[in-house]
Design a protein around this motif. Structure first.
Motif, PDB file in Angstrom:
ATOM      1  N   LYS A  51       4.779 -19.251 -28.477  1.00 29.39           N
ATOM      2  CA  LYS A  51       4.452 -19.810 -29.787  1.00 29.39           C
ATOM      3  C   LYS A  51       5.484 -19.480 -30.861  1.00 29.39           C
ATOM      4  O   LYS A  51       5.486 -20.087 -31.920  1.00 29.39           O
ATOM      5  CB  LYS A  51       3.112 -19.251 -30.290  1.00 29.39           C
ATOM      6  CG  LYS A  51       1.896 -19.942 -29.728  1.00 29.39           C
ATOM      7  CD  LYS A  51       0.635 -19.371 -30.357  1.00 29.39           C
ATOM      8  CE  LYS A  51       0.505 -19.633 -31.844  1.00 29.39           C
ATOM      9  NZ  LYS A  51      -0.302 -20.794 -32.195  1.00 29.39           N
ATOM     10  N   SER A 138      -4.319 -20.910 -31.204  1.00 34.46           N
ATOM     11  CA  SER A 138      -4.169 -22.350 -31.052  1.00 34.46           C
ATOM     12  C   SER A 138      -2.847 -22.663 -30.334  1.00 34.46           C
ATOM     13  O   SER A 138      -1.853 -21.963 -30.511  1.00 34.46           O
ATOM     14  CB  SER A 138      -4.216 -23.019 -32.422  1.00 34.46           C
ATOM     15  OG  SER A 138      -3.351 -22.346 -33.321  1.00 34.46           O
ATOM     16  N   ASN A 140      -0.086 -24.309 -30.366  1.00 34.94           N
ATOM     17  CA  ASN A 140       0.961 -25.009 -31.099  1.00 34.94           C
ATOM     18  C   ASN A 140       2.051 -23.997 -31.393  1.00 34.94           C
ATOM     19  O   ASN A 140       1.815 -22.793 -31.339  1.00 34.94           O
ATOM     20  CB  ASN A 140       0.414 -25.564 -32.420  1.00 34.94           C
ATOM     21  CG  ASN A 140      -0.344 -24.504 -33.214  1.00 34.94           C
ATOM     22  OD1 ASN A 140      -1.531 -24.294 -32.996  1.00 34.94           O
ATOM     23  ND2 ASN A 140       0.370 -23.812 -34.094  1.00 34.94           N
ATOM     24  N   SER A 146      -2.210 -27.551 -35.526  1.00 30.80           N
ATOM     25  CA  SER A 146      -2.915 -27.227 -34.284  1.00 30.80           C
ATOM     26  C   SER A 146      -3.099 -28.477 -33.423  1.00 30.80           C
ATOM     27  O   SER A 146      -3.210 -29.585 -33.944  1.00 30.80           O
ATOM     28  CB  SER A 146      -4.289 -26.635 -34.589  1.00 30.80           C
ATOM     29  OG  SER A 146      -4.148 -25.411 -35.273  1.00 30.80           O
ATOM     30  N   GLU A 175     -10.289 -25.307 -36.113  1.00 34.04           N
ATOM     31  CA  GLU A 175     -10.512 -24.013 -35.502  1.00 34.04           C
ATOM     32  C   GLU A 175     -11.888 -23.457 -35.883  1.00 34.04           C
ATOM     33  O   GLU A 175     -12.525 -23.914 -36.835  1.00 34.04           O
ATOM     34  CB  GLU A 175      -9.440 -23.010 -35.954  1.00 34.04           C
ATOM     35  CG  GLU A 175      -8.047 -23.373 -35.509  1.00 34.04           C
ATOM     36  CD  GLU A 175      -7.360 -24.277 -36.497  1.00 34.04           C
ATOM     37  OE1 GLU A 175      -8.039 -24.857 -37.363  1.00 34.04           O
ATOM     38  OE2 GLU A 175      -6.123 -24.417 -36.388  1.00 34.04           O
ATOM     39  N   HIS A 223       0.880 -22.792 -43.361  1.00 30.33           N
ATOM     40  CA  HIS A 223       0.472 -22.897 -41.974  1.00 30.33           C
ATOM     41  C   HIS A 223       0.239 -24.377 -41.749  1.00 30.33           C
ATOM     42  O   HIS A 223       0.125 -25.126 -42.695  1.00 30.33           O
ATOM     43  CB  HIS A 223      -0.826 -22.118 -41.808  1.00 30.33           C
ATOM     44  CG  HIS A 223      -0.908 -21.396 -40.501  1.00 30.33           C
ATOM     45  ND1 HIS A 223      -0.616 -20.073 -40.375  1.00 30.33           N
ATOM     46  CD2 HIS A 223      -1.242 -21.827 -39.261  1.00 30.33           C
ATOM     47  CE1 HIS A 223      -0.781 -19.701 -39.121  1.00 30.33           C
ATOM     48  NE2 HIS A 223      -1.163 -20.752 -38.423  1.00 30.33           N
TER      49      HIS A 223
HETATM   50 MG    MG Z   1      -3.444 -21.250 -35.245  1.00 33.15          MG
END
Ligand code: MG
Ligand code: TXA
Length: 323
Positions: A51, A138, A140, A146, A175, A223
């Motif tokens: 990630k 997640s 991604n 995500s 999420e 984010h």
């Molecule tokens: Mg995440």
């Protein structure tokens, strides 16, 4: 290149890779997760590596049943009630960690609490089959949107992992909600797939929200960052912008938009949550300088949707790709 297997064929291949310490992308009801054996430090390190995730950011440990949860963390009577009401499902509880749990310290990033979740469907079956908890953020690249489909996982991580399990588009689309339970106090750390109101009803108390961003070191302001700049609360559309719409009524000048996606033409927040990440990604793919976003009401699931949109709009930091 990752192999993509439909979930009904993937249980054993996924188990085998996980047992060998490899990360595997799996569907959950919220978003796709990049899972690894939470008791194996090298396996967990493999998640951070794939990630590109900052290491101080702790992960959620996913369990298959209450007994596994109780071996890892201390569930107070209040936590037990919430687990009864919302597990399996999109609720993550931050609880006192039992030091003898076997969870690798990379998962908790040195905290004496641990985030636990019991997911629905394939993930739960896989954990039961493996007999060990799975750490799974997640699926991604860190700081990006995500993934809610196997194809979206593939686009981000496909050349970094061996297997993506395809369970179709995720049903919740956002999420999990993260709460911290400390004695009688319940703090909302991240709004998500279960609304604050639903939790308050079962808890019999209101959630406090003060500690947001302090308690969860991973909650970086920027984010879910698309390449385009995000303009929130748009009442009009300017020439060249893409439009992320919501509801039946359009912003002024919507016909000027180079591309439009509607989160929910009828104004349904659950549908909007399901579509959020996929629609942001699709609009971003057309490379507009700006994505204008129509106002989304803040009640119910709207709290989580607005939280994710605000993060997508925040100025980028060093993890946010545009810096
Ligand atoms: Mg995440
Ligand atoms: O729906 C979900 O929760 C998905 C799926 C895959 O289960 N997972 C997910 O994980 O969103 P992740 O790693 O992207 O987000 C977990 C958040 C992070 O912001 C992290 O900082 C916070 O949980 N967290 C983990 N352990 C914590 C702890 N002990 N105290 C406070 N926050 C914690």
């Amino acid at each position: 290149m990752a192999e993509i297997l439909p979930q009904d064929l993937a249980l054993e291949p996924a188990r085998r890779l996980l047992a060998a310490g490899k990360p595997v992308a799996i569907p959950t009801e919220t978003v796709y997760g990049l899972a690894a054996d939470a008791t194996n430090g090298e396996a967990v390190a493999g998640i951070f590596e794939a990630k590109g995730r900052p290491r101080f950011n702790p992960l959620i440990a996913h369990v298959s049943d209450r007994a596994m949860a109780e071996r890892i963390a201390v569930l107070s009577p209040l936590a037990g009630r919430l687990a009864d009401a919302f597990w399996p499902g999109p609720l993550t509880m931050v609880l006192p960690h039992r030091p003898e749990s076997g969870i690798h310290p990379l998962v908790t990033a040195g905290l004496d609490t641990i985030a636990l979740r019991l997911p629905r469907g394939f993930g739960r079956e896989l954990i039961a089959r493996l007999g060990r908890p799975l750490a799974a953020p997640s699926a991604n690249i860190s700081g990006r949107v995500s993934a809610t489909t196997a194809a979206a996982v593939d686009a981000g991580l496909g050349d970094r992992i061996e297997l993506i399990v395809d369970g179709g588009p995720t049903t919740v689309g956002l999420e999990s909600t993260i709460i911290k339970i400390d004695g009688d106090a319940v703090t909302l750390l991240r709004p998500g797939g279960i609304t604050a109101e639903e939790i308050e009803k079962v808890a019999g108390r209101s959630l406090s929200r003060g500690a947001k961003g302090v308690e969860a070191p991973g909650m970086l302001a920027s984010h879910y960052a698309p390449n385009a700049r995000i303009r929130l609360g748009a009442e009009d559309v300017r020439s060249g912008e893409a439009l992320l719409a919501f509801g039946p009524d359009r912003a002024q000048g919507a016909n000027l938009a180079v591309e439009v996606r509607n989160l929910s033409p009828s104004g349904d927040l659950r549908e909007a949550a399901t579509n959020l990440f996929a629609h942001l990604t699709e609009l971003d793919r057309t490379n507009p300088p700006v994505i204008a976003v129509e106002p989304v009401p803040r009640e119910g699931l709207g709290e989580a949707i607005n939280d994710r949109l605000a993060r997508a709009a925040a100025p980028r930091d060093t993890h946010g790709k545009r810096a």
